[in-house]
Scaffold this motif. Structure first.
Motif, PDB file in Angstrom:
ATOM      1  N   CYS A  13       4.292   0.535  -1.826  1.00  0.00           N
ATOM      2  CA  CYS A  13       3.964   0.460  -0.396  1.00  0.00           C
ATOM      3  C   CYS A  13       4.100  -0.986   0.093  1.00  0.00           C
TER       4      CYS A  13
ATOM      5  N   CYS B  66      -0.264   0.949  -5.071  1.00  0.00           N
ATOM      6  CA  CYS B  66      -1.027   0.647  -3.851  1.00  0.00           C
ATOM      7  C   CYS B  66      -2.428   1.250  -3.960  1.00  0.00           C
TER       8      CYS B  66
ATOM      9  N   HIS C 171       1.857   1.794   4.463  1.00  0.00           N
ATOM     10  CA  HIS C 171       2.159   2.673   3.342  1.00  0.00           C
ATOM     11  C   HIS C 171       3.577   3.233   3.418  1.00  0.00           C
TER      12      HIS C 171
ATOM     13  N   CYS D 131      -3.620   3.218  -2.020  1.00  0.00           N
ATOM     14  CA  CYS D 131      -3.538   4.622  -1.580  1.00  0.00           C
ATOM     15  C   CYS D 131      -3.106   5.530  -2.726  1.00  0.00           C
TER      16      CYS D 131
HETATM   17 ZN   LIG Z   1      -0.051   2.703   0.036  1.00  0.00          ZN
END
Ligand SMILES: [Zn+2]
Length: 428
Positions: free
Chosen positions: A270, A263, A252, A265
Motif C-alpha cells: 500500500c 500495511c 491503501h 490494513c
Molecule cells: Zn493498506
C-alpha cells in the motif's frame, strides 16, 4: 408554528418543497456570504422580491436572522442589512487524533470562540477517550466568554474510516476497541443534540474549503500525509463521501512494482506503508542504525526513536539520505495523485498533515511528479499548495460539517418547524 408559510396538512409546521428550497437559498446567502439587504438577496438568489421577503421574515421569526440598522441610502427607503444570528446557540466539536484531543466551541456559523487541547491515546478506547472529551466540553461551556445559548449540535472527527450514515468507525486500523462503536448515539443521549462523525481527512478538506486555502474552488483534493495517508474530495462544491463514506482512502492503493511491505490494513505494498509518516520513521530509523545518516543516528544517540519529523528536519539541513527518503515518498504520493488528477480533474490539490507541514522536499517532489505524470489539459491550471489552517484545521472542519448538516436542506426540513434542532435528527 411561527411565521406564515403554509403548513402541509397533517404535518404542522412542515414547509412545502418549494418554500424549503427558497428558505435554504436565502439562508445560505446570509449565512455563508456577507450581510445582505433584501434587494441584494433577490439579485444573488434569482428568487422574486416577494418570495425573498417572505422567507426573510420567516427566518427572522425563527430567530436565525437579524435585521441591522438602516444603511445610508442615496434615495428612497434605506436598505437594512440582514445577518445570520450566529449566537442563538453554539456548536461543540472534537478532533480526535492518534495522540491528541482538540475540542472547540463555535458560533453557529463555525467561528471558534473557545479551544482546548490535550495529549491522549486513541488506543485507550472509546469510553476513556470520550469521557475526556466530555470533561473538555464541560470546561468550554463553563469558561468560554460569548458562548451563546445551548449546544445545537456536535461534530466529532476520528483518525479512521467512518460509516457516515451511522457515525460508526468501521475496522479502524489504529483505533482498537472503536470498531462499530456508536459514537453518535452516545453524544445524542448525553447532550440531547444531533451529532455527526467523520474521518479526520474529510474534516481537513471541509476546513480548507470553508475557511482555508481551498475557498472558492469547487473541485479539490486534500491529501493528508501524517502517520498514514488519506484524501478528502470536494466535488462540484460538495464533500464527496461515496456510498459508505470510504471515498478518498488513497493510502491503501497498491504501488506498482514496490517492495513487499505489509500495511497495517493487512495488504501488501500500500502507498501508506511505503510513503506515510510511519514508513518514513521506519526507513529513517533503518538509515540511522546502518550508519548511512549521521544526523538521524544522532537522534538515536539521544535515546529516542526516529520520527517522520526527524527525517524532514534532517532533509532541510541537507542530509542526503533523509532528502532521498522524502523525495521518494513524494514521488510515490505524486504518482498516485497523477492518477487522481487524470480521473477527477481538480483545480487545486492541498497537501496537509504533519509530514507535509514540516519541510519543503516532500511537497516539491509531489509537485514535480504530478505535473510530469498528468495530462496537459488537467494540469494547465492546476494548483498544488500546502494546507493553510495548521493545528485548528480539524475542529474548523468539524464545525463546518455540523453547520452544513444543520442548515442544509435535509437538516432544516427536519427541525426548522420545531424551532430548534431535534436530538434524533441525523439518519431519521
Ligand atoms: Zn493498506
Amino acid at each position: 408554528m411561527i411565521g406564515g408559510v403554509g403548513a402541509m396538512p397533517g404535518q404542522p409546521g412542515a414547509l412545502p418543497d418549494e418554500a424549503l428550497d427558497a428558505l435554504v437559498a436565502v439562508l445560505d446567502e446570509i449565512r455563508l456570504g456577507r450581510p445582505s439587504s433584501r434587494a441584494e438577496l433577490v439579485a444573488q438568489t434569482g428568487l422574486s422580491r416577494s418570495v425573498v421577503a417572505q422567507r426573510v421574515s420567516e427566518l427572522i421569526d425563527r430567530g436565525l436572522v437579524v435585521e441591522g440598522d438602516p444603511r445610508p441610502s442615496t434615495g428612497g427607503r434605506p436598505p437594512r442589512q440582514l445577518s445570520f444570528q450566529s449566537h442563538a446557540g453554539h456548536l461543540l466539536v472534537a478532533d480526535l487524533g492518534a495522540t491528541s484531543i482538540d475540542v472547540a466551541a463555535t458560533t453557529l456559523d463555525g467561528r471558534i470562540v473557545g479551544h482546548l487541547d490535550e495529549p491522549a491515546d486513541i488506543a485507550a478506547g472509546p469510553d476513556a477517550v470520550l469521557e475526556r472529551v466530555d470533561k473538555l466540553f464541560e470546561r468550554l461551556q463553563a469558561g468560554t466568554r460569548g458562548i451563546g445559548g445551548r449546544a445545537w449540535a456536535i461534530g466529532i472527527g476520528v483518525p479512521g474510516p467512518v460509516e457516515f450514515s451511522t457515525g460508526r468507525p468501521i475496522s479502524p486500523p489504529i483505533m482498537p476497541g472503536w470498531d462499530g462503536y456508536p459514537i453518535r448515539e452516545r453524544f445524542v443521549a448525553r447532550y440531547g443534540a444531533p451529532t455527526w462523525v467523520d474521518n479526520d481527512v474529510n474534516l481537513l478538506a471541509l476546513g480548507e474549503w470553508h475557511s482555508g486555502i481551498a475557498t472558492g474552488h469547487d473541485n479539490v483534493v486534500v491529501v493528508k500525509v501524517g502517520t498514514g495517508i488519506g484524501a478528502g474530495i470536494i466535488s462540484d462544491g460538495r464533500l464527496h463521501r461515496g456510498a459508505q463514506g470510504a471515498a478518498g482512502d488513497v493510502g491503501h492503493i497498491q504501488v506498482a512494482g514496490a517492495r513487499s511491505v505489509v500495511c497495517r490494513c493487512g495488504n501488501v505494498g500500500c502507498l501508506e506503508a511505503l510513503a506515510g509518516g510511519a514508513a518514513l520513521a521506519r526507513d529513517g530509523e533503518e538509515a540511522a542504525r546502518s550508519g548511512r545518516s549521521a544526523r538521524l543516528a544522532a537522534v538515536l544517540d539521544r535515546g529516542r526513536a526516529v520520527t517522520a519529523e526527524d527525517v524532514a528536519i534532517a532533509a532541510s539541513f541537507g542530509d542526503p539520505v533523509a532528502l532521498e527518503l522524502l523525495q521518494d515518498a513524494g514521488r510515490r504520493v505524486g504518482t498516485m495523485l497523477a492518477g487522481i488528477v487524470n480521473f477527477f480533474n481538480p483545480s487545486l490539490i492541498v497537501i496537509g498533515g504533519g509530514v507535509a507541514q514540516s519541510g519543503d522536499a516532500l511537497l516539491a517532489s509531489i509537485r514535480e511528479t504530478v505535473y510530469r505524470r498528468s495530462l496537459p489539459l488537467a494540469t494547465r491550471d492546476l494548483l498544488i499548495q500546502r494546507s493553510s489552517l495548521g493545528a485548528l484545521a480539524g475542529v474548523m472542519g468539524a464545525a463546518a460539517m455540523v453547520a452544513d448538516e444543520l442548515f442544509g436542506r435535509d437538516g432544516l426540513a427536519r427541525w426548522v418547524a420545531a424551532g430548534v434542532p431535534a436530538a434524533d435528527m441525523p439518519g431519521t
